[in-house]
Design a protein around this motif. Sequence first.
Motif, PDB file in Angstrom:
ATOM      1  N   TYR A 132       0.839  -1.210   0.000  1.00  0.00           N
ATOM      2  CA  TYR A 132       0.000   0.000   0.000  1.00  0.00           C
ATOM      3  C   TYR A 132       0.872   1.256   0.000  1.00  0.00           C
ATOM      4  N   LEU A 133       1.877   1.295   0.881  1.00  0.00           N
ATOM      5  CA  LEU A 133       2.716   2.485   0.993  1.00  0.00           C
ATOM      6  C   LEU A 133       3.515   2.730  -0.284  1.00  0.00           C
ATOM      7  N   VAL A 134       4.027   1.650  -0.889  1.00  0.00           N
ATOM      8  CA  VAL A 134       4.753   1.788  -2.150  1.00  0.00           C
ATOM      9  C   VAL A 134       3.830   2.328  -3.243  1.00  0.00           C
ATOM     10  N   GLY A 135       2.630   1.769  -3.341  1.00  0.00           N
ATOM     11  CA  GLY A 135       1.680   2.234  -4.342  1.00  0.00           C
ATOM     12  C   GLY A 135       1.299   3.687  -4.146  1.00  0.00           C
ATOM     13  N   ASP A 136       1.163   4.088  -2.883  1.00  0.00           N
ATOM     14  CA  ASP A 136       0.810   5.474  -2.580  1.00  0.00           C
ATOM     15  C   ASP A 136       1.930   6.426  -2.985  1.00  0.00           C
ATOM     16  N   ILE A 137       3.178   6.009  -2.741  1.00  0.00           N
ATOM     17  CA  ILE A 137       4.323   6.816  -3.164  1.00  0.00           C
ATOM     18  C   ILE A 137       4.341   6.964  -4.689  1.00  0.00           C
ATOM     19  N   MET A 138       4.151   5.848  -5.385  1.00  0.00           N
ATOM     20  CA  MET A 138       4.243   5.876  -6.847  1.00  0.00           C
ATOM     21  C   MET A 138       3.171   6.777  -7.465  1.00  0.00           C
ATOM     22  N   LYS A 139       1.987   6.808  -6.859  1.00  0.00           N
ATOM     23  CA  LYS A 139       0.946   7.719  -7.354  1.00  0.00           C
ATOM     24  C   LYS A 139       1.415   9.165  -7.243  1.00  0.00           C
ATOM     25  N   SER A 140       1.988   9.497  -6.093  1.00  0.00           N
ATOM     26  CA  SER A 140       2.443  10.863  -5.869  1.00  0.00           C
ATOM     27  C   SER A 140       3.623  11.211  -6.769  1.00  0.00           C
ATOM     28  N   VAL A 141       4.558  10.273  -6.919  1.00  0.00           N
ATOM     29  CA  VAL A 141       5.731  10.507  -7.766  1.00  0.00           C
ATOM     30  C   VAL A 141       5.307  10.773  -9.206  1.00  0.00           C
ATOM     31  N   ASN A 142       4.434   9.926  -9.717  1.00  0.00           N
ATOM     32  CA  ASN A 142       4.042  10.057 -11.124  1.00  0.00           C
ATOM     33  C   ASN A 142       3.110  11.240 -11.381  1.00  0.00           C
ATOM     34  N   ASN A 143       2.483  11.746 -10.344  1.00  0.00           N
ATOM     35  CA  ASN A 143       1.719  12.991 -10.482  1.00  0.00           C
ATOM     36  C   ASN A 143       2.649  14.195 -10.579  1.00  0.00           C
ATOM     37  N   LYS A 144       3.854  14.020 -10.035  1.00  0.00           N
ATOM     38  CA  LYS A 144       4.809  15.118  -9.986  1.00  0.00           C
ATOM     39  C   LYS A 144       5.720  15.143 -11.207  1.00  0.00           C
ATOM     40  N   LEU A 145       6.030  13.963 -11.771  1.00  0.00           N
ATOM     41  CA  LEU A 145       6.964  13.879 -12.885  1.00  0.00           C
ATOM     42  C   LEU A 145       6.248  13.980 -14.231  1.00  0.00           C
ATOM     43  N   THR A 146       6.983  14.364 -15.241  1.00  0.00           N
ATOM     44  CA  THR A 146       6.397  14.494 -16.585  1.00  0.00           C
ATOM     45  C   THR A 146       6.292  13.155 -17.294  1.00  0.00           C
ATOM     46  N   SER A 147       7.158  12.191 -16.919  1.00  0.00           N
ATOM     47  CA  SER A 147       7.094  10.849 -17.522  1.00  0.00           C
ATOM     48  C   SER A 147       6.942   9.816 -16.407  1.00  0.00           C
ATOM     49  N   ALA A 148       6.218   8.742 -16.714  1.00  0.00           N
ATOM     50  CA  ALA A 148       5.908   7.733 -15.702  1.00  0.00           C
ATOM     51  C   ALA A 148       7.165   6.987 -15.268  1.00  0.00           C
ATOM     52  N   LEU A 149       7.200   6.665 -13.977  1.00  0.00           N
ATOM     53  CA  LEU A 149       8.317   5.933 -13.388  1.00  0.00           C
ATOM     54  C   LEU A 149       7.780   4.633 -12.806  1.00  0.00           C
ATOM     55  N   GLU A 150       8.498   3.529 -13.015  1.00  0.00           N
ATOM     56  CA  GLU A 150       8.110   2.242 -12.452  1.00  0.00           C
ATOM     57  C   GLU A 150       8.788   2.064 -11.091  1.00  0.00           C
ATOM     58  N   LYS A 151       8.173   1.250 -10.228  1.00  0.00           N
ATOM     59  CA  LYS A 151       8.717   1.112  -8.874  1.00  0.00           C
ATOM     60  C   LYS A 151      10.087   0.438  -8.842  1.00  0.00           C
ATOM     61  N   ASP A 152      10.424  -0.369  -9.902  1.00  0.00           N
ATOM     62  CA  ASP A 152      11.750  -0.982  -9.921  1.00  0.00           C
ATOM     63  C   ASP A 152      12.821  -0.012 -10.416  1.00  0.00           C
ATOM     64  N   GLU A 153      12.423   1.231 -10.718  1.00  0.00           N
ATOM     65  CA  GLU A 153      13.377   2.280 -11.077  1.00  0.00           C
ATOM     66  C   GLU A 153      13.691   3.170  -9.880  1.00  0.00           C
ATOM     67  N   VAL A 154      13.073   2.874  -8.761  1.00  0.00           N
ATOM     68  CA  VAL A 154      13.264   3.641  -7.525  1.00  0.00           C
ATOM     69  C   VAL A 154      14.137   2.835  -6.576  1.00  0.00           C
ATOM     70  N   HIS A 155      15.031   3.522  -5.851  1.00  0.00           N
ATOM     71  CA  HIS A 155      15.767   2.840  -4.788  1.00  0.00           C
ATOM     72  C   HIS A 155      14.964   3.002  -3.496  1.00  0.00           C
TER      73      HIS A 155
END
Length: 580
Positions: A132-155
């Motif tokens: 849940y926490l990872v998914g919540d982060i990814m929603k916020s990250v991808n709302n902020k960035l211009t191109s989508a990021l996958e969770k395996d691209e995050v440390h």
Amino acid sequence: MATRDLLVGAIDFGTTYSGWAFSLLHDFQVDPAKASVKQWHSGSGTLVTEKAPTCLLIKSDGKTLEAFGYDAENQYRELADNEMHEEYYYFRRFKMALNKKLGEKLDRGMTIEDEMGKSMVAINVFAMTIDYLVGDIMKSVNNKLTSALEKDEVHWVLTVPAIWTDGAKQFMREAAVQAGLVTNKLTIALEPETASIFCRHLSVHTAISGGNTSIAKMPVGCRYMVLDAGGGTIDITVHEVVSENSVKEIQSASGGGWGGMLVDKAFENLLIDLAGPEVYDTFKRTETEDWLDLWRDFEVKKRSVAPDKNARINMKFPISFGRIFERCTKGKLLGAIEASKYADDIQFGEDKIKFSANLFKSLFECSIKKVISHVSTLLRDENVSKIKTILMVGGYSESTMLQHSIRSEFSGINVVIPIGASSTVMRGALVYGHSPISIRERVLKYTYGVGCRLQFKEGVDPEHLKVTTDNGIECKAFNSHVQKGQSVKCNEPQVKKRYTTNKTFQKRMHFKIFATELPNTRYRSECFQIGELRLNLPKPDEQIGRGVFVSMTFSGTEIIVNAVDEKTGMDTNAYINFFG
């Protein structure tokens, strides 16, 4: 070497509260303290926090997460109001199931009970939380960035108490992998360390108290104690400044399960003492909505109590509690209070209860006494005795009751409490994720080694350890690799051993790993088996005595094993299993 990941995500998985944050590499390079931190809303519109209750509402299938945090609390309350809550699982404060002592085993199949006593496999509950926490982060990250990021691209950085066993850390890693994280993109970080790292980047103006002391301005060689007080555990270590942005540990982490939950337990025991366990259990199970409201009100009052306040503490008290008391005991709750040892400290009306300040403050006694006693013991150590500063971090460090006790008991030591003490672990995890060299050295909590057999010494070695082998009379012994209290440099292996095969076409090797709190011992009977080292051999052949070089690093947050096959020069698959 610092990681080159463009984004680091941090998950502070707490016993009572959890949160997340992330930071971009560019932002970190400009300001290491800068972070995007989730703001959680309680649902009432009046409370916004940087961490949410570690609560999960899971559907009856045991697989579907319905809600997390404040949403889980609110939805469960509504379900209880409609008498539908028994169809769900409601978990809270379950992280303490992993708080084990050396020698206590964890198992992948272990179960934990929710608030109403229903069981689920523990690793599934932990994995749902992380997912849940990872998914919540990814929603916020991808709302902020211009191109989508996958969770395996995050440390990813996942924080754990420093006092946890190696098995508990492995449990959290496996739960994270089950949640979909890639293991080589996941760092396990120690909570007091990340808080300390973060505070090395803060100015003096960010402290609630501490005079003109700034952890960031401390010169090289200066030492300070880190007291990480959370809802579940108290983690304490001592750091020495190595450079502007790095520290080393000079006292291994220690502590115990003495956090804010002990205050809650004291309040629950008070209610049980007044009404009896049958009444309290019946109230919790049949009037769940009222039970939740009672604990929400207590949490507010617990945070507001202060050492210098002498006014009575007023709380709303569910009418249903008194009715259940009458039904179970055929008596009145008011009468029971007036006849008890609390007669002078508790005033009771039908839907209100007032506690004397002294009684309410006494709920903190057990927790605070354990913390004070442990800090006092540490300060008698020559490596610690000359420190002049205690850095208090973690959510429980925001309690004025704990702050006052630490200041009063250790009046000659400066106490520094950063603003937002509850989120320093999470923010520091980002710094550690970008720059793991922030921690240069650690001090080992245990002596680690493997089982072996040595020549039996008559009159010296215990008879029950005697064994007859092809080599004669031998003793079941212990071969230590590193010792408790040893200072070890991070990112450097401490042990390199050559192991050999003992049969043809051998595909793998197994070695039992032992640990002890003794600084030195000859006998494995004085140690605990904590795991098993497993090596898979590439291209097995008929050779006996084929060598494998095994390097073991004990200075990380987890034990790291690397193995190289002597014959082929190939890396082999080597890992330690800490589960039973």
